[in-house]
Design a protein around this motif. Sequence first.
Motif, PDB file in Angstrom:
ATOM      1  N   THR A 104       0.827  -1.206   0.000  1.00 55.54           N
ATOM      2  CA  THR A 104       0.000   0.000   0.000  1.00 55.54           C
ATOM      3  C   THR A 104       0.862   1.256   0.000  1.00 55.54           C
ATOM      4  OG1 THR A 104      -1.694  -1.194   1.261  1.00 55.54           O
ATOM      5  CG2 THR A 104      -1.860   1.195   1.212  1.00 55.54           C
ATOM      6  N   GLN A 160      -5.244   9.553  -1.665  1.00 53.37           N
ATOM      7  CA  GLN A 160      -4.921   8.158  -1.406  1.00 53.37           C
ATOM      8  C   GLN A 160      -5.951   7.469  -0.515  1.00 53.37           C
ATOM      9  OE1 GLN A 160      -2.568   7.823  -3.910  1.00 53.37           O
ATOM     10  NE2 GLN A 160      -1.481   6.445  -2.565  1.00 53.37           N
ATOM     11  N   GLN A 164      -7.713   3.529  -5.891  1.00 54.05           N
ATOM     12  CA  GLN A 164      -7.383   3.128  -4.528  1.00 54.05           C
ATOM     13  C   GLN A 164      -8.435   2.199  -3.950  1.00 54.05           C
ATOM     14  OE1 GLN A 164      -4.107   3.475  -4.052  1.00 54.05           O
ATOM     15  NE2 GLN A 164      -4.460   4.216  -1.985  1.00 54.05           N
ATOM     16  N   THR A 221      -0.685   3.568   3.862  1.00 51.71           N
ATOM     17  CA  THR A 221      -1.045   4.715   3.033  1.00 51.71           C
ATOM     18  C   THR A 221      -0.457   6.003   3.587  1.00 51.71           C
ATOM     19  OG1 THR A 221      -3.108   3.626   2.392  1.00 51.71           O
ATOM     20  CG2 THR A 221      -2.962   5.999   2.035  1.00 51.71           C
TER      21      THR A 221
END
Length: 758
Positions: free
Chosen positions: A139, A174, A520, A549
Amino acid sequence: MGEKNEYEKEKDISGIEKAYISDSISLEETEQENSRIEAVRLVVPLTDDPSLIALTFRFWVLSTFFSILGSIIQQYYMFRVANGTFSIYFVNLASYGLGTIMARILPTGKWTIGGYSFSLNPGPFNIKEHALIGIAVSTASTSAYAIYVLSVMDLFLHYRINALGAMILITTTQCLGYGMAGTLRKYLVYPAEMVWWSNLVQVVFYNAMHNTDEFKNKTMIRGWSYMKYFWVFCGGMFLYEFLPQFFAPMLIYFDWICWFKPFDYNFWALFSSHVGGGVGILSLTFEWTFIGGATMWMPLATQLAQYGGIILSYWIIFPIIWFNNIFNARLFGRPLTSRLYHTNGTAFDINTMLNPDFTINEEKYNAGTPVTMTPMYAMIFLYSFIALGGCVTHIICFHGSNIWKTWKASINASDEDIHHKMMRAYPEVPQLWYAVFYVIMLALSMMVVEVYELQLPWYGLLIAVAIGWLMALPIGAMIAITGTGPGLNVLTQLLCGFIFPGKTIANMTFKCYGYMAMYQCHTLLQDLKLGVYMKIPPRSMFTAQVWGTLVGGIFNYITMIIIINTKRPYLDGTDKDPTDLWTGVSPQIYWGSALIYGAFGPAKMFGKSSQYHFIYWGFLIGAVIPVIQWLLSKKYPSVRWSTFNIAVFAGGMSQYPGGLIVGVVCGLAVCLIWQGWLFHYHKNWWSKYTFILSAALDTGAAFTGLFLFIFLQGGIHPKLAYNLPSWFMNYYTKDGTNAPYMSVDRCGAYGGEWESGV
């Protein structure tokens, strides 16, 4: 060991040799309810041990370390000509070694902080915390899409927002996908049909490394264990890759037809596959990273559609355009480029036509010749629209009933997948968590676009996010089922170009939020499916994803600032890097698209007066074809009409500029051998070897690239760069060129001094 678990006697359960099963699911029920998907049934164990802890102290240390490392390296690659990747297999191997060491040396006693008790070392390094580390790092190990917006503004518009605004932009773009993933998980994660194919490699890899029950009794060739088999082929590929990547780079672009007439302009345009060259018809490659392990396990129909699209677009349509000079194709020099030109073929410089607020100055623009693009670049937009239209109608026609069935089944859980059923042992993440997180991110998004002069009003942001919501389900279903699907980058830019014409920054920001919200969302859903396969508690998954993230975004930004501050002249084109490593090609492509849709707008580029106005027909073409297939399936039900997916086919047609047209022949050959022959006629061999071999080959090739980058290609410092003496397979002259050839494939006239074909 949990109280609700027991060892079952060894018994063959649909190819699974031994299962460790929660007693809430009987053995008979397991036999009946093993996954409906054959590939999943062959490689994903029906096992679980709920007593294993995933979110450990070791997880926090290792995931943070590798997330920082991965985000820096991935951001580093974004600005370079060699756009490599930070291999998750490297992370898996390194974290396994470090985690095992930590399990041996850390104290086992419990610590209490604020009434919360935990242990630094809760036991042996287990498969769940190992997989969770990989998920968090994957991620983080990306270049956040907002970095493109920030770097383009900095490099080409000389506008840099402050660190707080930049971090809010990165974090919100994100994280908006989390709320969408929470809502769509019942449709895109829980059903068995939603495979998310790349996860299967990871499942085999983790189980092989930890030698779980299903793998203890499995032996490979010569009696090797799974991991010995992995290391042998990984090491072999590591050594082999020095040949194409270092000693003989011609093997990467083996454009053999081009050698018959190396200085012929037409031969170069058609048969050269090197960066900046032609379309590489019948080109070969002996570089594994251009072929990839996915060719060994991706569904056959998906791969045939992709390769078919590439062949039609670049081997058939392009020669027709080129030889007939349609849309003045030869005027622009290079067949494949995202640069913009005047209609007379000279390069277009936008900076001379911008107002102080970065909008286009209409008087200056109208005083000169119109802007245009190469025909193949324009065709990419047509193919993208076909893919988007086809994706929606294909999912509705051939999978709509299953999605509706899933929605109804979610009420009474009457048709649950066995792996999802086994996840009942763990508390689910409440929908409220996702909703609150989403609302916070959306509020911060609205704040950043209004406060930091990104030209996009708050209602424009809501439109962008709404597009992401609208397309997330059909495109997500296609990716989960077929392994590939279209993006929203072109659609978001097009709509923003109509709504906010002339505003380049607004267009980039709109695209970033609309495209990334959906992208995402799909990335997180894929990780959630991996969590289902690995039986990782959902709340641990949520925590790991958010952590990766946030860490990744912070170090993406720091790395971007350092690189731009030190390499600006090379990245913005003011100067040429003597090492040819720093080109900033990725931001330049993003900037080119922003100019087309933002500064000029679709009305200028694709309006009725434009020669490329036909691209809008792509939506209708894509939407109609699946409907025709569906009607034919009703009339001729014995034919599997749904196996042809026009969206996947059009995705192959638009392979450039997202990737070079390299390795088509070799990739197609591997696909036909593994998926067309081995899977159908030697299924036991395929299920035993394919995924672990794919992981081994990809890991070995990635390790070679990383080794060369650090030690022999100036990755740490330009003084470490070393070039082998010139010879036939890496031909170059003392001044660093490939003269008299244009590139290492020994094709094309250096300096444009063609002998024929002009």
